[in-house]
Write an enzyme that holds these catalytic residues in place. Structure first.
Site, mmCIF file in Angstrom:
data_model
loop_
_atom_site.group_PDB
_atom_site.id
_atom_site.type_symbol
_atom_site.label_atom_id
_atom_site.label_comp_id
_atom_site.label_asym_id
_atom_site.label_seq_id
_atom_site.Cartn_x
_atom_site.Cartn_y
_atom_site.Cartn_z
ATOM 1 C CG HIS A 172 41.984 11.598 49.895
ATOM 2 N ND1 HIS A 172 41.754 12.954 50.024
ATOM 3 C CD2 HIS A 172 41.124 10.991 50.758
ATOM 4 C CE1 HIS A 172 40.809 13.157 50.931
ATOM 5 N NE2 HIS A 172 40.415 11.987 51.390
ATOM 6 N NE ARG B 175 42.192 16.468 50.101
ATOM 7 C CZ ARG B 175 42.735 16.345 51.307
ATOM 8 N NH1 ARG B 175 42.251 17.057 52.331
ATOM 9 N NH2 ARG B 175 43.763 15.540 51.504
ATOM 10 C CG HIS C 122 39.762 14.980 46.534
ATOM 11 N ND1 HIS C 122 40.352 16.122 46.048
ATOM 12 C CD2 HIS C 122 40.736 14.305 47.186
ATOM 13 C CE1 HIS C 122 41.623 16.155 46.394
ATOM 14 N NE2 HIS C 122 41.895 15.054 47.086
ATOM 15 C CD GLU D 65 46.502 11.664 49.643
ATOM 16 O OE1 GLU D 65 46.612 10.424 49.735
ATOM 17 O OE2 GLU D 65 46.579 12.271 48.566
#
Length: 206
Positions: A153, A57, A8, A83
């Site tokens: 991520h 995100r 991202h 993440e």
């Protein structure tokens, strides 16, 4: 078949140098620009399906990339791609944390394969959820002849790159996944990596 991985764009806590983990932090304006740039860089590739985490995100980055490419494809969102969970460190400034615990300790929490931050996941723990999902879902689509885009991520992608490229636990601490930079793998029908390109603005790849 092509498998494209994109971290991202810059998030608010990336900019503030904080541990983010599973906290749902929005993109910055720079992060949105990075997503647009990623879309421009992969515009020449056909995308059949996209995968992302459930964190905004990543999902916003994917939306911007697809909009920039001018395509609509099925999107699968799954927390397996979230993440790495940073536990008690989430929200803390990385420099301040290094002053409290020491730079070497914080570096081990951030980069090592098996060391867990307090209350959080190690990269090894993260890989135990990302790789089964990657093998059972994403690679199945690749095997069916689909070109797949994955937006996730830094650490969830690091764990997947480790699997694809057969990187050892000793070498993975040195692998960086920059925000908004597409990694394009050419995959065989047996789901083995044939070629890898890291795309950037200056020359399209490096």
């Amino acid at each position: 078949m092509h498998l494209i991985l994109v971290r991202h764009g810059e998030s608010l806590w990336n900019r503030e140098n904080r541990f983010t983990g599973w906290v749902d932090v929005p993109l910055t304006e720079k992060g949105r620009e990075e997503a647009k740039r990623a879309g421009k860089l992969i515009k020449g590739y056909r995308i059949d399906v996209a995968y992302t985490s459930v964190l905004s995100r990543a999902t916003e980055t994917l939306d911007i990339i697809l909009e920039e490419m001018g395509v609509k494809v099925p999107i699968i969102r799954d927390q397996a791609l979230n993440e790495r969970h940073y536990g008690n460190l989430q929200g803390l400034n990385k420099e301040e944390t290094a002053r409290i615990y020491g730079e070497e300790q914080v570096k081990a929490w951030r980069r090592s394969y098996s060391i867990r931050p307090p209350g959080g996941e190690s990269l090894e723990d993260t890989q135990k959820r990302t790789v089964p999902f990657f093998k059972n879902c994403i690679l199945m689509d690749v095997k069916l002849g689909k070109n797949v885009l994955v937006v996730a991520h830094g650490n969830s992608l690091r764990s997947i790159v480790m699997y694809i490229e057969n990187i050892s636990p000793e070498k993975i601490p040195f692998v960086e996944i920059p925000t908004g930079v597409p990694i394009v793998y050419l995959m065989s029908k047996e789901n083995k990596m044939i070629d890898k390109k890291v795309l950037n603005e200056s020359n399209g790849q490096n």
